[in-house]
Design an enzyme around this catalytic site. Structure first.
Site, PDB file in Angstrom:
ATOM      1  N   PHE A  13       9.294  22.540  23.551  1.00  0.00           N
ATOM      2  CA  PHE A  13      10.596  22.529  24.214  1.00  0.00           C
ATOM      3  C   PHE A  13      10.921  23.945  24.673  1.00  0.00           C
ATOM      4  CE2 PHE A  13      15.204  21.314  24.463  1.00  0.00           C
ATOM      5  CZ  PHE A  13      15.033  20.145  25.187  1.00  0.00           C
ATOM      6  N   THR A 100       2.823  21.612  24.342  1.00  0.00           N
ATOM      7  CA  THR A 100       2.695  22.718  23.397  1.00  0.00           C
ATOM      8  C   THR A 100       1.957  23.880  24.054  1.00  0.00           C
ATOM      9  OG1 THR A 100       0.618  21.858  22.507  1.00  0.00           O
ATOM     10  CG2 THR A 100       2.659  21.131  21.433  1.00  0.00           C
ATOM     11  N   LYS A 129      -3.307  22.216  29.683  1.00  0.00           N
ATOM     12  CA  LYS A 129      -4.614  22.073  30.315  1.00  0.00           C
ATOM     13  C   LYS A 129      -5.762  22.061  29.321  1.00  0.00           C
ATOM     14  CE  LYS A 129      -3.896  25.924  32.605  1.00  0.00           C
ATOM     15  NZ  LYS A 129      -2.859  26.625  31.806  1.00  0.00           N
ATOM     16  N   GLU A 153      -0.968  15.836  35.714  1.00  0.00           N
ATOM     17  CA  GLU A 153      -0.792  16.532  36.993  1.00  0.00           C
ATOM     18  C   GLU A 153      -0.363  17.985  36.826  1.00  0.00           C
ATOM     19  OE1 GLU A 153      -1.793  16.970  40.254  1.00  0.00           O
ATOM     20  OE2 GLU A 153      -1.302  14.844  40.392  1.00  0.00           O
ATOM     21  N   ASP A 224      -7.673  31.958  31.870  1.00  0.00           N
ATOM     22  CA  ASP A 224      -6.771  30.921  32.375  1.00  0.00           C
ATOM     23  C   ASP A 224      -7.362  30.259  33.614  1.00  0.00           C
ATOM     24  OD1 ASP A 224      -3.964  29.653  32.639  1.00  0.00           O
ATOM     25  OD2 ASP A 224      -4.253  30.621  34.582  1.00  0.00           O
ATOM     26  N   LYS A 228      -8.532  26.306  34.255  1.00  0.00           N
ATOM     27  CA  LYS A 228      -7.997  25.509  35.362  1.00  0.00           C
ATOM     28  C   LYS A 228      -9.105  24.927  36.236  1.00  0.00           C
ATOM     29  CE  LYS A 228      -3.467  27.723  35.650  1.00  0.00           C
ATOM     30  NZ  LYS A 228      -2.613  28.697  36.358  1.00  0.00           N
TER      31      LYS A 228
END
Length: 344
Positions: A13, A100, A129, A153, A224, A228
């Site tokens: 959150f 998370t 991811k 998505e 990262d 991806k």
């Protein structure tokens, strides 16, 4: 139209989760009217703000205002001592929304969260991811075999419809190559260095703007971007690879002198991601800084903008550009996946 209830459990959150919660509140009546579902959040699990469980639905307005005022949940009636995995294993929900923080080296514990939800017959939406990069084929097979929905998505380029584009509109077109600029942090850094800005000033400005992390090594060293491109290739090309199989090199060794030298040659330096299928049918992936001619489309991808180009046998190359996204676009990616769950 008869109104049914769809219960969500939110894992995480942070900024994206809170923006998603605001979207749910804003569009609540419209969702009921268009899809016939009353969407309620019955569980929220966080690392630092506390955990909430309420079978009848959590008051999202109070949850958001409590975080704004106190930095944590204050709804004593619904606060629970149950940890995240216990909530995933036992809470009453129909759809798990996994948001998370990313563990870029293993994809855990997000993978276990999703596997547990599937074992209970729950649909899953992930903005993380890690599971798509590290264990997509197994997770996707589990979802298919059990007639469960599994959408992701938001994992690449926020809410930009990359996976949906291929799935829904490039039917029977075989993807043969995927490439692009997928890490906005490195894109911003390289562009600002080219303008003559000092490295530390760039980093501090990026942190104030909210898209450069306190520990930026995962971006700068290409981890990262590797995650991806792996996620894209696993979904779009059935690559079945993991991020550690990517030929990875970040921008950590790029100097101002390198940028100036490229400029004299009429080029700019960009951190490019690429995946292609070799003659043996294996998908090979790379992340590395490369010089791009200034008149090339990729050279125009500036600031926090990203681009992905998808090459197919039937439609040739289609490119999608996401212009300087904010957290609302990330939230919309999750929201769009939820609407797919409701409509399909």
């Amino acid at each position: 139209m008869e109104c049914k209830t769809k219960k969500l459990a939110l894992l995480g959150f942070g900024n994206a989760g809170q923006a998603f919660a605001k979207l749910l509140m804003e569009k609540h009546e419209e969702i009921i009217e268009k899809y016939g579902f009353d969407v309620v959040v019955t569980a929220v699990a966080t690392n630092s703000k506390g955990n909430l469980v309420c079978e009848d639905g959590i008051d999202l307005h109070k949850a958001l205002s409590d975080i704004d005022e106190f930095g944590r949940f204050m709804d004593e009636k619904n606060i629970t001592e149950a940890d995240t995995m216990k909530i995933v294993s036992e809470a009453d929900y129909d759809v798990l929304v996994e948001m998370t923080p990313l563990n870029i080296f293993t994809g855990q514990p997000a993978i276990s969260h999703i596997e547990t939800a599937f074992s209970r017959g729950k649909d899953v939406i992930t903005a993380n991811k890690g599971p798509v990069a590290w264990k997509f084929s197994q997770l996707n097979k589990t979802a298919r075999d059990n007639n469960l929905k599994f959408y992701y998505e938001t994992t690449v380029m926020d809410g930009t419809p990359v996976f949906n584009l291929v799935d829904k509109t490039l039917m029977m077109a075989k993807v043969t190559e995927v490439s692009g600029i997928l890490n906005s942090t490195t894109n911003f850094i390289l562009e600002e260095l080219a303008k003559g800005a000092e490295y530390e000033d760039i980093m501090s400005r990026g942190r104030r703007m909210g898209f450069i992390e306190a520990d930026s090594a995962m971006d700068i060293e290409g981890y990262d971007a590797a995650a991806k491109i792996t996620a894209l290739l696993n979904v779009l090309m059935d690559a079945d690879i993991t991020p550690d199989m990517v030929d990875r090199k970040g921008i950590e060794d790029i100097t101002v002198e390198d940028i100036k030298a490229a400029d004299k040659r009429g080029n700019v330096i960009k951190l490019l991601c690429k995946g292609v299928r070799d003659e043996k049918g294996n998908v090979k992936a790379s992340v590395k800084p490369e010089e791009v001619p200034k008149n090339h489309m990729l050279a125009s991808i500036d600031s926090t903008t990203s681009v992905v180009s998808i090459t197919t046998d039937l439609m040739k190359t289609v490119s999608i550009i996401e212009h300087e996204p904010e957290i609302e676009q990330t939230a919309y990616g999750v929201f769009g996946d939820l609407l797919r769950v409701l409509s399909e």
